[in-house]
Write a protein that holds these residues in place. Structure first.
Motif, PDB file in Angstrom:
ATOM      1  N   MET A  77       5.287 -15.862   0.884  1.00  0.00           N
ATOM      2  CA  MET A  77       4.862 -17.190   0.347  1.00  0.00           C
ATOM      3  C   MET A  77       3.568 -17.885   1.062  1.00  0.00           C
ATOM      4  SD  MET A  77       6.441 -17.496  -2.392  1.00  0.00           S
ATOM      5  CE  MET A  77       7.743 -16.904  -3.400  1.00  0.00           C
ATOM      6  N   SER A  78       3.551 -17.652   2.327  1.00  0.00           N
ATOM      7  CA  SER A  78       2.326 -18.248   3.079  1.00  0.00           C
ATOM      8  C   SER A  78       1.073 -17.888   2.682  1.00  0.00           C
ATOM      9  CB  SER A  78       2.713 -18.031   4.744  1.00  0.00           C
ATOM     10  OG  SER A  78       2.230 -16.701   4.957  1.00  0.00           O
ATOM     11  N   THR A  79       0.902 -16.648   1.961  1.00  0.00           N
ATOM     12  CA  THR A  79       0.028 -16.394   1.434  1.00  0.00           C
ATOM     13  C   THR A  79      -0.835 -17.444   0.434  1.00  0.00           C
ATOM     14  OG1 THR A  79       0.428 -14.192   1.684  1.00  0.00           O
ATOM     15  CG2 THR A  79      -1.624 -14.507   0.044  1.00  0.00           C
ATOM     16  N   PHE A  80       0.177 -18.167  -0.256  1.00  0.00           N
ATOM     17  CA  PHE A  80      -0.365 -18.978  -1.267  1.00  0.00           C
ATOM     18  C   PHE A  80      -0.935 -20.394  -0.745  1.00  0.00           C
ATOM     19  CE2 PHE A  80       3.181 -16.303  -3.155  1.00  0.00           C
ATOM     20  CZ  PHE A  80       2.444 -15.843  -3.976  1.00  0.00           C
ATOM     21  N   THR A 120       9.384   3.436  -5.781  1.00  0.00           N
ATOM     22  CA  THR A 120       8.426   4.106  -5.063  1.00  0.00           C
ATOM     23  C   THR A 120       7.082   3.653  -5.057  1.00  0.00           C
ATOM     24  OG1 THR A 120       9.708   5.996  -6.384  1.00  0.00           O
ATOM     25  CG2 THR A 120       7.268   6.542  -5.468  1.00  0.00           C
ATOM     26  N   VAL A 121       6.595   2.960  -6.073  1.00  0.00           N
ATOM     27  CA  VAL A 121       5.467   2.263  -6.061  1.00  0.00           C
ATOM     28  C   VAL A 121       5.262   1.152  -5.112  1.00  0.00           C
ATOM     29  CG1 VAL A 121       3.559   0.692  -7.363  1.00  0.00           C
ATOM     30  CG2 VAL A 121       5.029   2.576  -8.470  1.00  0.00           C
ATOM     31  N   PHE A 122       6.454   0.315  -4.919  1.00  0.00           N
ATOM     32  CA  PHE A 122       6.552  -0.409  -3.976  1.00  0.00           C
ATOM     33  C   PHE A 122       6.468  -0.003  -2.401  1.00  0.00           C
ATOM     34  CE2 PHE A 122      10.005  -2.088  -0.939  1.00  0.00           C
ATOM     35  CZ  PHE A 122       9.476  -3.076  -0.232  1.00  0.00           C
ATOM     36  N   PHE A 123       7.237   1.006  -2.041  1.00  0.00           N
ATOM     37  CA  PHE A 123       7.067   1.912  -0.974  1.00  0.00           C
ATOM     38  C   PHE A 123       5.584   2.111  -0.399  1.00  0.00           C
ATOM     39  CE2 PHE A 123       7.053   5.545   2.005  1.00  0.00           C
ATOM     40  CZ  PHE A 123       7.540   5.000   2.912  1.00  0.00           C
ATOM     41  N   PHE A 124       4.823   2.711  -1.644  1.00  0.00           N
ATOM     42  CA  PHE A 124       3.606   3.322  -1.206  1.00  0.00           C
ATOM     43  C   PHE A 124       2.772   2.087  -0.910  1.00  0.00           C
ATOM     44  CE2 PHE A 124      -0.454   4.365  -2.858  1.00  0.00           C
ATOM     45  CZ  PHE A 124      -0.980   5.417  -2.009  1.00  0.00           C
ATOM     46  N   TRP A 125       2.838   1.121  -1.843  1.00  0.00           N
ATOM     47  CA  TRP A 125       1.968  -0.119  -1.594  1.00  0.00           C
ATOM     48  C   TRP A 125       2.354  -1.058  -0.298  1.00  0.00           C
ATOM     49  CZ3 TRP A 125       0.895  -4.302  -6.143  1.00  0.00           C
ATOM     50  CH2 TRP A 125      -0.219  -4.768  -5.929  1.00  0.00           C
ATOM     51  N   ALA A 126       3.534  -1.107  -0.163  1.00  0.00           N
ATOM     52  CA  ALA A 126       3.909  -1.731   1.050  1.00  0.00           C
ATOM     53  C   ALA A 126       3.408  -1.075   2.187  1.00  0.00           C
ATOM     54  CB  ALA A 126       5.326  -1.837   1.099  1.00  0.00           C
ATOM     55  N   SER A 127       3.479   0.329   2.216  1.00  0.00           N
ATOM     56  CA  SER A 127       2.870   1.204   3.378  1.00  0.00           C
ATOM     57  C   SER A 127       1.379   0.735   3.426  1.00  0.00           C
ATOM     58  CB  SER A 127       3.168   2.604   3.424  1.00  0.00           C
ATOM     59  OG  SER A 127       4.459   2.785   3.303  1.00  0.00           O
ATOM     60  N   HIS A 132      -2.895  -1.879   6.063  1.00  0.00           N
ATOM     61  CA  HIS A 132      -4.214  -2.606   5.963  1.00  0.00           C
ATOM     62  C   HIS A 132      -4.280  -3.927   6.957  1.00  0.00           C
ATOM     63  CE1 HIS A 132      -7.160  -4.703   2.630  1.00  0.00           C
ATOM     64  NE2 HIS A 132      -7.514  -4.570   3.967  1.00  0.00           N
ATOM     65  N   GLN A 133      -3.149  -4.611   6.986  1.00  0.00           N
ATOM     66  CA  GLN A 133      -3.220  -5.763   8.080  1.00  0.00           C
ATOM     67  C   GLN A 133      -3.242  -5.424   9.594  1.00  0.00           C
ATOM     68  OE1 GLN A 133       0.137  -8.936   7.719  1.00  0.00           O
ATOM     69  NE2 GLN A 133       0.631  -8.252   9.851  1.00  0.00           N
ATOM     70  N   HIS A 357       1.205 -10.962  -3.430  1.00  0.00           N
ATOM     71  CA  HIS A 357       0.897 -11.372  -2.022  1.00  0.00           C
ATOM     72  C   HIS A 357       0.045 -10.333  -1.572  1.00  0.00           C
ATOM     73  CE1 HIS A 357       1.459 -11.216   2.497  1.00  0.00           C
ATOM     74  NE2 HIS A 357       2.229 -10.042   2.249  1.00  0.00           N
ATOM     75  N   TYR A 358       0.273  -9.105  -1.839  1.00  0.00           N
ATOM     76  CA  TYR A 358      -0.204  -7.718  -1.708  1.00  0.00           C
ATOM     77  C   TYR A 358      -1.877  -7.954  -2.228  1.00  0.00           C
ATOM     78  CZ  TYR A 358       3.944  -5.396  -0.233  1.00  0.00           C
ATOM     79  OH  TYR A 358       5.303  -5.004   0.472  1.00  0.00           O
ATOM     80  N   TYR A 359      -1.837  -8.107  -3.504  1.00  0.00           N
ATOM     81  CA  TYR A 359      -2.878  -8.346  -4.301  1.00  0.00           C
ATOM     82  C   TYR A 359      -4.015  -9.485  -3.851  1.00  0.00           C
ATOM     83  CZ  TYR A 359      -5.699  -8.993  -8.791  1.00  0.00           C
ATOM     84  OH  TYR A 359      -6.401  -9.133  -9.742  1.00  0.00           O
ATOM     85  N   HIS A 360      -3.502 -10.591  -3.291  1.00  0.00           N
ATOM     86  CA  HIS A 360      -4.352 -11.698  -2.780  1.00  0.00           C
ATOM     87  C   HIS A 360      -4.775 -11.211  -1.308  1.00  0.00           C
ATOM     88  CE1 HIS A 360      -2.880 -15.027  -5.424  1.00  0.00           C
ATOM     89  NE2 HIS A 360      -2.970 -14.082  -6.226  1.00  0.00           N
ATOM     90  N   ASP A 361      -3.869 -10.387  -0.602  1.00  0.00           N
ATOM     91  CA  ASP A 361      -4.283 -10.119   0.748  1.00  0.00           C
ATOM     92  C   ASP A 361      -5.505  -8.992   0.844  1.00  0.00           C
ATOM     93  OD1 ASP A 361      -2.861 -11.838   2.411  1.00  0.00           O
ATOM     94  OD2 ASP A 361      -1.138 -10.308   2.304  1.00  0.00           O
ATOM     95  N   HIS A 362      -5.639  -8.281  -0.361  1.00  0.00           N
ATOM     96  CA  HIS A 362      -6.715  -7.287  -0.358  1.00  0.00           C
ATOM     97  C   HIS A 362      -8.065  -8.353  -0.355  1.00  0.00           C
ATOM     98  CE1 HIS A 362      -4.420  -3.761  -0.604  1.00  0.00           C
ATOM     99  NE2 HIS A 362      -3.808  -4.020  -1.868  1.00  0.00           N
ATOM    100  N   PHE A 363      -8.006  -9.353  -0.756  1.00  0.00           N
ATOM    101  CA  PHE A 363      -9.167 -10.172  -0.565  1.00  0.00           C
ATOM    102  C   PHE A 363      -9.393 -10.942   0.751  1.00  0.00           C
ATOM    103  CE2 PHE A 363      -8.922  -9.549  -4.930  1.00  0.00           C
ATOM    104  CZ  PHE A 363      -9.874  -9.655  -5.474  1.00  0.00           C
ATOM    105  N   LEU A 364      -8.168 -11.667   1.221  1.00  0.00           N
ATOM    106  CA  LEU A 364      -8.133 -12.079   2.219  1.00  0.00           C
ATOM    107  C   LEU A 364      -8.237 -11.373   3.708  1.00  0.00           C
ATOM    108  CD1 LEU A 364      -4.837 -14.555   1.984  1.00  0.00           C
ATOM    109  CD2 LEU A 364      -7.358 -14.988   1.649  1.00  0.00           C
TER     110      LEU A 364
END
Length: 376
Positions: A77-80, A120-127, A132-133, A357-364
């Motif tokens: 939530m801190s992303t927001f 499955t999508v979650f695990f891949f995107w989370a990884s 990325h971080q 949060h993932y989506y926004h962080d690709h920009f941040l």
């Protein structure tokens, strides 16, 4: 957690010219040596299961729930605080904010239609997000080194080698489990959603080969930097510890709880950096004008207690979704297994916001100048 951005954002001249993002104590405590939190979720799970005799699934879900509420949720939530609650960000990326509503729709649909595919999508995107971080933090070190310490850019080849070792360290053991058809998260067999093409020995061999090739290049590069006296010790220590931990974590039998350890460390780092960036904006920028609600909570104390409180309050949105989905699932599927019932509600509530949060962080994570005000 409350002390994560404690103290004034103003840095001394010596700290501004060092390799540390803020100072040695802060970097080691919140970025690198906070790695000590990685085994805690798994140890808590084993303690509950083997000492208190709690069933495996209950112990796993209790750990998941605690991590989500205590640190994973607030980090999400801190992303927001830097996107949705920031007027400047909203004006700069209006379509990003508007398109975010699509994500909860996809999550809810998959939760009811194909939970395994969702995970499955979650695990891949989370990884990808976690790695990325890591690359973002590395680039923060590179940016400071090149602009404020040596006044020369880090070489392209050195960057590529760092990226290679970071982006491959998590996958050799995971690839082995996939190749053996034993890739499970909790009670969900993700192998059902992974094409049979990858459930072969070649997948493990290729992923391992790429990783060890990157590892060899990284060792050679680091040794050369050491001999030449150009090594960036804070960055090198961070990369090395990250690679070691990420490589061995998938070896644990309960991947669900094992990855909660990585998630805890990742979240701890994220909160530290996010709150520090906000404190810098409060000190040097126009936080009151651009993010009045965030500024109000940030002013509550010199440390990050107010920001952590605001992030936790925002987590209430996930709780509402969890309760609604849990109730709806009972109606739609009255005979659903108890574990599947909980997982459907839990992952829907968490992933709806987590994927945004993932989506926004690709920009941040492209903003490498976010700490610059503290160096000037």
């Amino acid at each position: 957690m409350a002390a994560i951005a404690s103290g004034n954002a103003v840095r001394t001249s010596e700290e501004k010219q060092s390799f540390w993002l803020r100072d040695r104590k802060w970097d080691l405590l919140f970025i690198t040596f906070s790695v000590i939190v990685v085994p805690l979720p798994y140890l808590a799970y084993l303690f509950g299961r083997d000492v208190f005799g709690i069933s495996d699934d209950v112990a796993r879900n209790v750990v998941n729930g605690f991590v989500a509420v205590a640190i994973g949720g607030p980090h999400m939530m801190s992303t927001f605080l830097r996107t949705g609650l920031d007027n400047t960000f909203n004006k700069r990326y209006p379509m990003l904010i508007r398109s975010s509503i699509i994500i909860p729709i996809i999550v809810i649909a998959l939760a009811f239609l194909n939970l395994t595919l969702l995970l499955t999508v979650f695990f891949f995107w989370a990884s990808i997000h976690v790695l990325h971080q890591v690359t973002y933090i590395v680039e923060l070190y590179n940016h400071k080194e090149g602009k404020y310490v040596r006044h020369s850019a880090v070489s392209w080849s050195a960057r590529m080698i760092d990226y290679a070792i970071i982006l491959t360290c998590l996958f050799p053991i995971a690839a082995y489990k996939i190749s053996q058809g034993s890739f499970e998260i909790g009670t969900n067999d993700l192998g059902q959603a992974i094409p049979d093409f990858f459930e072969q020995p070649w997948f493990f061999v290729v992923m391992s080969g790429v990783f060890f090739l990157a590892l060899a290049a990284y060792v050679i590069k680091t040794f050369r930097e050491y001999r030449e006296g150009t090594i960036n010790w804070p960055k090198t220590a961070f990369i090395t510890i990250t690679v070691i931990v990420a490589f061995f974590t998938p070896m644990l039998p309960n991947l669900d709880t094992a990855f909660q350890g990585l998630n805890t460390w990742h979240s701890f780092q994220y909160l530290a950096i996010t709150f520090y960036i906000i404190k810098i904006r409060q000190e040097y920028g126009k936080l009151d004008e651009e993010s009045p609600l965030v500024a109000r909570f940030s002013r509550q104390s010199k440390d990050s207690r107010g920001l952590y409180m605001l992030s936790t309050i925002l987590l209430g949105g996930s709780l509402v979704i969890f309760i609604l989905v849990y109730a709806i699932t009972s109606i739609v599927s009255p005979n659903i297994d108890s574990n599947a019932h909980f997982d459907t509600a839990y992952y829907t509530a968490i992933l709806s916001f987590l994927w945004i949060h993932y989506y926004h962080d690709h920009f941040l994570f492209t903003d490498f100048e976010s700490l610059d005000k503290a160096y000037q």
